[in-house]
Motif scaffolding. Structure first.
Motif, short mmCIF file in Angstrom:
data_model
loop_
_atom_site.label_atom_id
_atom_site.label_comp_id
_atom_site.label_asym_id
_atom_site.label_seq_id
_atom_site.Cartn_x
_atom_site.Cartn_y
_atom_site.Cartn_z
N VAL A 112 0.88 -1.17 0.00
CA VAL A 112 0.00 0.00 0.00
C VAL A 112 0.92 1.22 0.00
CG1 VAL A 112 -1.77 1.27 1.26
CG2 VAL A 112 -1.82 -1.23 1.24
N LYS A 113 0.96 1.92 -1.12
CA LYS A 113 1.95 2.99 -1.31
C LYS A 113 1.36 4.39 -1.16
CE LYS A 113 2.68 1.24 -5.34
NZ LYS A 113 1.74 0.09 -5.13
N VAL A 114 0.05 4.50 -1.41
CA VAL A 114 -0.64 5.79 -1.32
C VAL A 114 -1.99 5.57 -0.65
CG1 VAL A 114 0.51 6.84 -3.32
CG2 VAL A 114 -1.59 5.49 -3.64
N VAL A 115 -2.58 6.64 -0.18
CA VAL A 115 -3.85 6.55 0.54
C VAL A 115 -4.92 5.85 -0.30
CG1 VAL A 115 -5.75 7.94 1.44
CG2 VAL A 115 -3.39 8.53 2.02
N GLU A 116 -4.91 6.11 -1.60
CA GLU A 116 -5.95 5.56 -2.47
C GLU A 116 -5.89 4.04 -2.55
OE1 GLU A 116 -5.44 9.74 -3.12
OE2 GLU A 116 -3.96 8.11 -3.20
N GLU A 117 -4.76 3.43 -2.19
CA GLU A 117 -4.63 1.98 -2.24
C GLU A 117 -5.04 1.31 -0.92
OE1 GLU A 117 -1.00 1.73 -5.53
OE2 GLU A 117 -0.56 1.46 -3.38
N LEU A 118 -5.41 2.10 0.06
CA LEU A 118 -5.85 1.56 1.35
C LEU A 118 -7.31 1.13 1.26
CD1 LEU A 118 -5.12 1.13 4.40
CD2 LEU A 118 -6.13 3.40 4.79
N THR A 168 2.77 7.99 6.70
CA THR A 168 2.05 8.77 7.70
C THR A 168 0.65 9.12 7.20
OG1 THR A 168 4.09 9.69 8.60
CG2 THR A 168 2.05 10.90 9.04
N ALA A 169 0.55 9.52 5.94
CA ALA A 169 -0.76 9.87 5.36
C ALA A 169 -1.69 8.66 5.35
CB ALA A 169 -0.57 10.42 3.95
N ILE A 170 -1.14 7.48 5.04
CA ILE A 170 -1.94 6.25 5.02
C ILE A 170 -2.49 5.95 6.41
CG2 ILE A 170 -1.79 3.74 4.76
CD1 ILE A 170 0.26 4.37 2.45
N HIS A 171 -1.64 6.10 7.43
CA HIS A 171 -2.09 5.79 8.78
C HIS A 171 -3.03 6.86 9.33
CE1 HIS A 171 1.48 2.85 9.44
NE2 HIS A 171 0.47 2.31 8.79
N ILE A 172 -2.85 8.10 8.92
CA ILE A 172 -3.81 9.14 9.30
C ILE A 172 -5.18 8.81 8.70
CG2 ILE A 172 -4.47 11.56 8.89
CD1 ILE A 172 -1.51 12.28 9.20
N ARG A 173 -5.19 8.40 7.44
CA ARG A 173 -6.45 8.06 6.79
C ARG A 173 -7.10 6.85 7.46
NH1 ARG A 173 -11.13 9.41 5.15
NH2 ARG A 173 -11.98 8.16 3.43
N LEU A 174 -6.27 5.86 7.84
CA LEU A 174 -6.80 4.70 8.53
C LEU A 174 -7.48 5.10 9.83
CD1 LEU A 174 -7.13 1.63 8.72
CD2 LEU A 174 -4.82 1.52 9.68
N ASN A 175 -6.86 6.00 10.58
CA ASN A 175 -7.48 6.46 11.83
C ASN A 175 -8.73 7.29 11.56
OD1 ASN A 175 -6.84 5.70 14.46
ND2 ASN A 175 -4.85 6.69 14.38
N GLN A 176 -8.75 8.04 10.48
CA GLN A 176 -9.96 8.79 10.13
C GLN A 176 -11.12 7.83 9.85
OE1 GLN A 176 -8.49 11.04 6.79
NE2 GLN A 176 -7.97 12.84 8.04
N LEU A 177 -10.83 6.78 9.09
CA LEU A 177 -11.87 5.79 8.79
C LEU A 177 -12.34 5.09 10.05
CD1 LEU A 177 -10.31 4.26 5.55
CD2 LEU A 177 -12.33 5.74 5.69
N LEU A 178 -11.40 4.80 10.96
CA LEU A 178 -11.77 4.19 12.23
C LEU A 178 -12.64 5.13 13.06
CD1 LEU A 178 -8.43 2.45 13.21
CD2 LEU A 178 -10.66 1.33 13.07
N ALA A 179 -12.29 6.40 13.07
CA ALA A 179 -13.05 7.38 13.85
C ALA A 179 -14.50 7.44 13.38
CB ALA A 179 -12.40 8.75 13.76
N GLU A 180 -14.71 7.26 12.08
CA GLU A 180 -16.08 7.27 11.55
C GLU A 180 -16.91 6.12 12.10
OE1 GLU A 180 -15.68 7.23 7.33
OE2 GLU A 180 -14.73 9.21 7.24
N LYS A 181 -16.22 5.05 12.53
CA LYS A 181 -16.91 3.89 13.11
C LYS A 181 -16.87 3.91 14.63
CE LYS A 181 -17.44 2.14 8.98
NZ LYS A 181 -18.78 2.06 8.33
N GLY A 182 -16.26 4.95 15.21
CA GLY A 182 -16.18 5.04 16.66
C GLY A 182 -14.96 4.35 17.24
#
Length: 207
Positions: free
Chosen positions: A20-26, A66-80
């Protein structure tokens, strides 16, 4: 502190041979984010432990990770849900570091950072490497079925699990979370002298 260490690729998101190299591939796996949220809501802290040799190979840089992991946490936050931290090894196998799974260095760092006894920590991954990492660090090893395991049949899966005594197999991260939470509930009920009914047997679940 109740802590679960999670692998990333194949456990939380779809595994890619080319990383996974960019956010869009997550691409989160179905139900995985909700499973982390359920763990968090039940009082479990969750931490990521992931090999990222793509950095050492020049396929992505630290800013991209870092951007990938920030996005992962954003997606998690949407689920609580949330990850308390993301630990990673940026090295290639040829570099001979001590933090690349299956060596226990990364998990040792997590134990020191959070002040926990790794013998009480559950580690969930999607490969034999993750199981061996848990074993090396003294964690409780769990394996989720994933594309990373290929087309292994049940006998082959059993043989794989037998390589790491005590390892447990789950159909998904959701199944792991449900099992862990229900086991904890049963232990608490036992301590109170109560008996839990199986799920979906009636209001209250207690007799």
């Amino acid at each position: 502190m109740k802590l679960v260490i999670l692998g990333r690729d194949g456990t939380l998101n779809q595994y890619r041979d080319d990383h996974v190299k960019v956010v869009e591939e997550l691409t989160p796996l179905p139900g995985a984010l909700e499973a982390v949220a359920r763990l968090n809501q039940a009082g479990w802290h969750t931490v990521l432990a992931t090999n990222q040799p793509g950095i050492g190979r020049g396929l992505l840089d630290m800013a991209s990770l870092t951007a990938i992991h920030i996005r992962l946490n954003q997606l998690l936050a949407e689920k609580g849900g949330r990850l308390d931290a993301a630990f990673f090894c940026p090295h290639t196998p040829e570099e001979g570091c001590d933090c690349r799974k299956p060596l226990p260095g990364m998990l040792t760092q997590i134990g020191e950072r959070f002040g926990v006894d790794l013998g009480q920590v559950h580690m969930v991954g999607a490969s034999l490497r993750d199981l061996k990492t848990a074993q090396a660090a003294g964690c409780i090893p769990h394996l989720v079925r994933s594309d990373r395991l290929g087309d292994l049949d049940e006998s082959q899966l059993d043989a794989l699990l037998n390589l790491v005594p005590g390892a447990m197999l789950h159909d998904s991260l959701s199944a792991f979370a449900e099992g862990l939470i229900n086991t904890e509930r049963r232990h608490k009920a036992d301590a109170r002298g109560e008996t839990l009914l199986p799920p979906n047997t009636g209001p209250g679940d207690l007799i």
